[in-house]
Design a protein around this motif. Structure first.
Motif, mmCIF file in Angstrom:
data_model
loop_
_atom_site.group_PDB
_atom_site.id
_atom_site.type_symbol
_atom_site.label_atom_id
_atom_site.label_comp_id
_atom_site.label_asym_id
_atom_site.label_seq_id
_atom_site.Cartn_x
_atom_site.Cartn_y
_atom_site.Cartn_z
ATOM 1 N N LYS A 1 7.305 -7.790 9.121
ATOM 2 C CA LYS A 1 7.181 -9.030 8.461
ATOM 3 C C LYS A 1 5.720 -9.341 8.163
ATOM 4 O O LYS A 1 5.277 -10.040 7.244
ATOM 5 C CB LYS A 1 7.906 -9.982 9.227
ATOM 6 C CG LYS A 1 7.835 -11.368 8.522
ATOM 7 C CD LYS A 1 8.645 -12.379 9.392
ATOM 8 C CE LYS A 1 8.519 -13.746 8.920
ATOM 9 N NZ LYS A 1 9.346 -14.954 9.761
ATOM 10 N N TYR A 2 4.971 -9.064 9.096
ATOM 11 C CA TYR A 2 3.408 -9.493 9.190
ATOM 12 C C TYR A 2 2.438 -8.197 8.791
ATOM 13 O O TYR A 2 1.348 -8.769 8.980
ATOM 14 C CB TYR A 2 3.106 -10.407 10.532
ATOM 15 C CG TYR A 2 4.054 -11.452 10.572
ATOM 16 C CD1 TYR A 2 3.638 -12.453 9.796
ATOM 17 C CD2 TYR A 2 4.845 -11.364 11.662
ATOM 18 C CE1 TYR A 2 4.446 -13.674 9.947
ATOM 19 C CE2 TYR A 2 5.727 -12.761 11.800
ATOM 20 C CZ TYR A 2 5.398 -13.822 11.121
ATOM 21 O OH TYR A 2 6.123 -14.949 11.253
ATOM 22 N N HIS A 3 2.999 -7.410 8.738
ATOM 23 C CA HIS A 3 1.984 -6.027 8.143
ATOM 24 C C HIS A 3 2.525 -4.989 7.151
ATOM 25 O O HIS A 3 3.580 -4.982 7.093
ATOM 26 C CB HIS A 3 1.653 -5.188 9.558
ATOM 27 C CG HIS A 3 0.098 -4.410 9.322
ATOM 28 N ND1 HIS A 3 0.332 -3.468 8.569
ATOM 29 C CD2 HIS A 3 -0.926 -4.813 9.827
ATOM 30 C CE1 HIS A 3 -1.042 -2.918 8.569
ATOM 31 N NE2 HIS A 3 -1.705 -3.671 9.455
ATOM 32 N N SER A 4 1.561 -4.696 6.463
ATOM 33 C CA SER A 4 2.344 -3.815 5.101
ATOM 34 C C SER A 4 2.341 -2.554 5.449
ATOM 35 O O SER A 4 2.830 -1.788 4.400
ATOM 36 C CB SER A 4 1.409 -4.357 3.801
ATOM 37 O OG SER A 4 -0.009 -3.883 3.994
ATOM 38 N N ASN A 5 1.929 -1.964 6.641
ATOM 39 C CA ASN A 5 1.758 -0.659 6.654
ATOM 40 C C ASN A 5 2.249 -0.222 8.047
ATOM 41 O O ASN A 5 1.307 -0.058 9.087
ATOM 42 C CB ASN A 5 0.452 -0.024 6.481
ATOM 43 C CG ASN A 5 0.234 1.381 6.195
ATOM 44 O OD1 ASN A 5 1.353 2.169 6.728
ATOM 45 N ND2 ASN A 5 -1.028 1.815 6.059
ATOM 46 N N ILE A 6 3.416 -0.168 8.243
ATOM 47 C CA ILE A 6 3.895 0.182 9.911
ATOM 48 C C ILE A 6 4.780 1.248 9.441
ATOM 49 O O ILE A 6 5.436 1.767 8.928
ATOM 50 C CB ILE A 6 4.694 -1.096 10.437
ATOM 51 C CG1 ILE A 6 5.799 -1.296 9.449
ATOM 52 C CG2 ILE A 6 3.991 -2.287 10.438
ATOM 53 C CD1 ILE A 6 7.230 -1.845 10.277
ATOM 54 N N THR A 7 4.756 2.087 10.780
ATOM 55 C CA THR A 7 5.661 3.344 11.104
ATOM 56 C C THR A 7 6.234 3.258 12.406
ATOM 57 O O THR A 7 5.620 3.025 13.469
ATOM 58 C CB THR A 7 4.651 4.451 10.591
ATOM 59 O OG1 THR A 7 3.957 4.565 9.674
ATOM 60 C CG2 THR A 7 5.457 5.753 11.112
ATOM 61 N N ALA A 8 7.651 3.544 12.216
ATOM 62 C CA ALA A 8 8.479 3.693 13.618
ATOM 63 C C ALA A 8 8.053 4.994 14.200
ATOM 64 O O ALA A 8 8.506 6.030 13.389
ATOM 65 C CB ALA A 8 9.651 3.322 13.198
ATOM 66 N N ILE A 9 7.925 5.300 15.453
ATOM 67 C CA ILE A 9 7.599 6.483 16.062
ATOM 68 C C ILE A 9 8.998 6.582 17.121
ATOM 69 O O ILE A 9 8.960 5.765 17.964
ATOM 70 C CB ILE A 9 6.396 6.825 16.581
ATOM 71 C CG1 ILE A 9 5.425 6.881 15.782
ATOM 72 C CG2 ILE A 9 6.316 8.077 17.449
ATOM 73 C CD1 ILE A 9 3.888 7.084 15.936
ATOM 74 N N THR A 10 9.788 7.555 17.355
ATOM 75 C CA THR A 10 10.921 7.601 18.150
ATOM 76 C C THR A 10 10.773 9.089 18.732
ATOM 77 O O THR A 10 10.520 10.111 17.933
ATOM 78 C CB THR A 10 12.038 7.427 17.470
ATOM 79 O OG1 THR A 10 12.222 6.043 16.723
ATOM 80 C CG2 THR A 10 13.250 7.429 18.407
ATOM 81 N N PHE A 11 10.912 9.231 19.882
ATOM 82 C CA PHE A 11 10.847 10.648 20.372
ATOM 83 C C PHE A 11 12.060 10.648 21.624
ATOM 84 O O PHE A 11 12.482 9.870 22.232
ATOM 85 C CB PHE A 11 9.493 10.644 21.161
ATOM 86 C CG PHE A 11 9.206 9.563 21.878
ATOM 87 C CD1 PHE A 11 9.381 9.575 23.341
ATOM 88 C CD2 PHE A 11 8.632 8.535 21.507
ATOM 89 C CE1 PHE A 11 9.096 8.406 24.002
ATOM 90 C CE2 PHE A 11 7.932 7.345 22.125
ATOM 91 C CZ PHE A 11 8.243 7.351 23.570
ATOM 92 N N GLY A 12 12.333 12.071 21.936
ATOM 93 C CA GLY A 12 13.197 12.306 22.536
ATOM 94 C C GLY A 12 13.957 13.820 22.459
ATOM 95 O O GLY A 12 13.430 14.630 21.792
ATOM 96 N N LEU A 13 14.640 14.119 23.258
ATOM 97 C CA LEU A 13 15.340 15.566 22.978
ATOM 98 C C LEU A 13 16.231 15.399 21.996
ATOM 99 O O LEU A 13 16.627 14.419 21.628
ATOM 100 C CB LEU A 13 16.183 15.872 24.225
ATOM 101 C CG LEU A 13 15.539 16.148 25.481
ATOM 102 C CD1 LEU A 13 16.421 16.267 26.533
ATOM 103 C CD2 LEU A 13 14.580 17.431 25.458
ATOM 104 N N PRO A 14 16.512 16.618 21.140
ATOM 105 C CA PRO A 14 17.404 16.424 19.906
ATOM 106 C C PRO A 14 18.483 15.806 20.292
ATOM 107 O O PRO A 14 19.112 16.001 21.371
ATOM 108 C CB PRO A 14 17.605 18.009 19.761
ATOM 109 C CG PRO A 14 16.361 18.622 20.201
ATOM 110 C CD PRO A 14 15.983 17.827 21.581
ATOM 111 N N ASP A 15 19.084 15.088 19.386
ATOM 112 C CA ASP A 15 20.492 14.223 19.304
ATOM 113 C C ASP A 15 20.523 13.126 20.487
ATOM 114 O O ASP A 15 21.483 12.863 20.926
ATOM 115 C CB ASP A 15 21.565 15.392 19.363
ATOM 116 C CG ASP A 15 21.917 16.121 18.327
ATOM 117 O OD1 ASP A 15 21.632 15.850 17.315
ATOM 118 O OD2 ASP A 15 21.929 17.350 18.563
ATOM 119 N N SER A 16 19.306 12.820 21.100
ATOM 120 C CA SER A 16 19.470 11.697 21.903
ATOM 121 C C SER A 16 19.970 10.202 21.391
ATOM 122 O O SER A 16 19.930 10.200 20.158
ATOM 123 C CB SER A 16 18.006 11.691 22.600
ATOM 124 O OG SER A 16 17.208 11.192 21.770
#
Length: 510
Positions: A250-265
């Motif tokens: 909502k408050y920033h124009s350039n964001i990226t979500a980073i998600t990590f884990g074992l496959p299919d978690s």
């Protein structure tokens, strides 16, 4: 954001002698900054100050150390002051002149004008060292909950100060922690904020409390994404990180979500759905069980943990900041701290006093989750920000009645309801899931440790067992910690209620 190192002596030493030790200390924590080791290292015959700078604010000018016009008072700062622009404008109106040296310069001017009381004006995450060469005095300070670390030691008329314990390796000193919410001048501690049973309880209704929680959280995220740099969000698919992600978008124009884990978690599956539905750029990083095993040694060294649960969490969390760094991010936001102030763990449902447990866990976050966030991120030269630890939000959350935090067996009730209108039910109603479970790791590391042989000297085993470190996995992580040369832990911190360390609902404090 950076790493800071300092040396003060009450007996004059040679500049070369101080500089040699200062360089050694700063070298040990050079991962905390991506610029050359020293920007403007300041070394005299009785003190030395150094920074490893990670340039975030006013990147071309805000170098450290910062000094007053007479070159008598100097400061080095680790962290960010989110309201520094407002503070600077107020000081300018009062006649102060600035060189545009960032938030460190603002702190220095505040200190000169208001003395120790200035620290109560700060909204941020910080640790700092101020040295007054004219009067041969110093002042150490740390933020309200210990988001940013600071350690010190004294030996043979010499004070040593640094951002991480590893900076003291080789100095043969007893390292002490500056506790959160404290100032220290070498003689006495000044506690400028306390989170205890004296907190005045709010009488706000459910509707008012829900709106205030929403407003305070929005304000916290807005202030922490106030940068022209792209921002990464550590996103597990849980409600805390989802709130941070939605507000950052909502408050920033350039964001990226980073998600990590074992496959299919589970974390990957749920986070993918949310990001797809909301058209949020997402990077998914999957690791293998062997990757986890290979990371143990580095996670313990950089994390500076001897406790099993904290060490395992550090192994996992490191992957998120690793990929953030590889993608070029310097700033990341995460959802740590919410469970402590809004009562998010299952243990809160059965513990006799929700408020007591909340205060205990909050006051020890600097030794557990916040230490993990700092070390895991700064290991990769990434600044991690924790909006849930905004001091106004913390104060208000602690003031709320227990019935607003747990209702009909639902933890974090008021927080869930405050954001139900912008988050889907599968996020809002998702129960608390610990990092090892959500990422799919579960007992992978403990099973590995239980399958291998390792040796610990008998004297170490006996000493560790005397402070409650007994099982094989716990002994293994403690051995890794001690092998790095860190000071032997004198005790594990007291537990509150039932020991849930195996299930993850309770961490012993390291």
């Amino acid at each position: 954001m950076c790493g800071i190192s300092a040396i003060f002596t009450t007996t004059k030493k040679s500049v070369e002698q101080i500089n040699k030790k200062l360089i050694s200390m700063a070298e040990m924590i050079k991962h905390r900054g991506d610029l050359p080791l020293f920007n403007e290292n300041l070394v005299r015959e009785n003190f030395g100050l150094a920074t490893n700078r990670l340039a975030i604010l006013e990147r071309d000018n805000a170098r450290q150390p910062v000094s007053d016009a007479e070159r008598d008072i100097h400061i080095i700062l680790n962290g960010q002051i989110f309201n520094y622009k407002e503070l600077r404008e107020n000081l300018i109106k009062e006649g102060c002149v600035f060189e545009k040296r960032g938030d460190a310069e603002v702190i220095l001017k505040l200190y000169i004008k208001y003395g120790k009381e200035f620290v109560k004006m700060l909204d941020g995450m910080f640790s700092f060292v101020i040295f007054d060469n004219k009067n041969s005095t110093f002042l150490l300070g740390r933020d309200h909950v210990g988001i940013k670390p600071l350690y010190y030691a004294f030996k043979d008329d010499v004070w040593y100060v640094a951002s991480e314990m590893k900076a003291f390796l080789g100095l043969s000193v007893e390292v002490k922690t500056l506790e959160p919410g404290n100032l220290y001048d070498g003689n006495r501690l000044y506690k400028y904020i306390s989170y205890d049973k004296k907190i005045e309880k709010s009488k706000d209704s459910y509707l008012i409390a829900k709106q205030k929680v929403r407003n305070l959280m929005e304000s916290a995220v807005k202030s922490q994404v106030d940068t022209d740099l792209p921002i990464a969000i550590m996103f597990s698919g849980g409600i805390d990180s989802a709130i941070v992600l939605a507000l950052a978008k909502k408050y920033h124009s350039n964001i990226t979500a980073i998600t990590f884990g074992l496959p299919d978690s589970n974390d990957i599956k749920i986070s993918q759905r949310f990001c797809k539905e909301n058209k949020i750029r997402q990077i998914i990083y999957t690791f293998t069980e062997q990757d986890l095993i290979n990371e143990i040694e580095n996670a313990v060294y950089y994390g500076e943990f001897f406790e099993k649960i904290d060490s395992i969490d550090s192994v996992i969390a490191g992957f998120g900041y690793f990929i953030a760094s590889k993608l070029g991010f310097k700033v990341a936001l995460c959802g740590e701290g919410s469970d402590e102030i809004f009562c998010g763990y299952d243990l809160f449902k059965t513990y006799p006093s929700i408020d007591e447990l909340s205060l205990y866990r909050l006051n020890n976050l600097h030794r557990t989750d916040l230490q993990r966030v700092d070390r895991a991120s700064m290991r990769h030269s990434v600044e991690a920000r924790v909006p849930f630890m905004n001091y106004k939000l913390v104060n208000y959350a602690l003031s709320l009645d227990e019935s607003l935090k747990i209702k009909d067996g639902v933890e974090k009730y008021i927080l869930r309801e405050a954001f139900r209108d912008i988050l889907p039910n599968y996020i809002v109603d998702r129960p608390k899931i610990r990092m090892p479970d959500g990422s799919g790791v579960k007992n992978t590391l403990i099973d590995y440790i239980n399958s291998i042989d390792f040796k610990i000297p008998d004297d170490q085993i006996n000493a560790l067992k005397n402070i409650g470190i007994n099982d094989k996995a716990s002994l293994y992580f403690a051995k890794r910690y001690l092998d790095n040369g860190y000071n032997f832990p004198n005790e594990r911190f007291k537990q509150v209620g039932k020991d849930y360390s195996e299930s993850g609902y309770f961490n012993f404090i390291s």
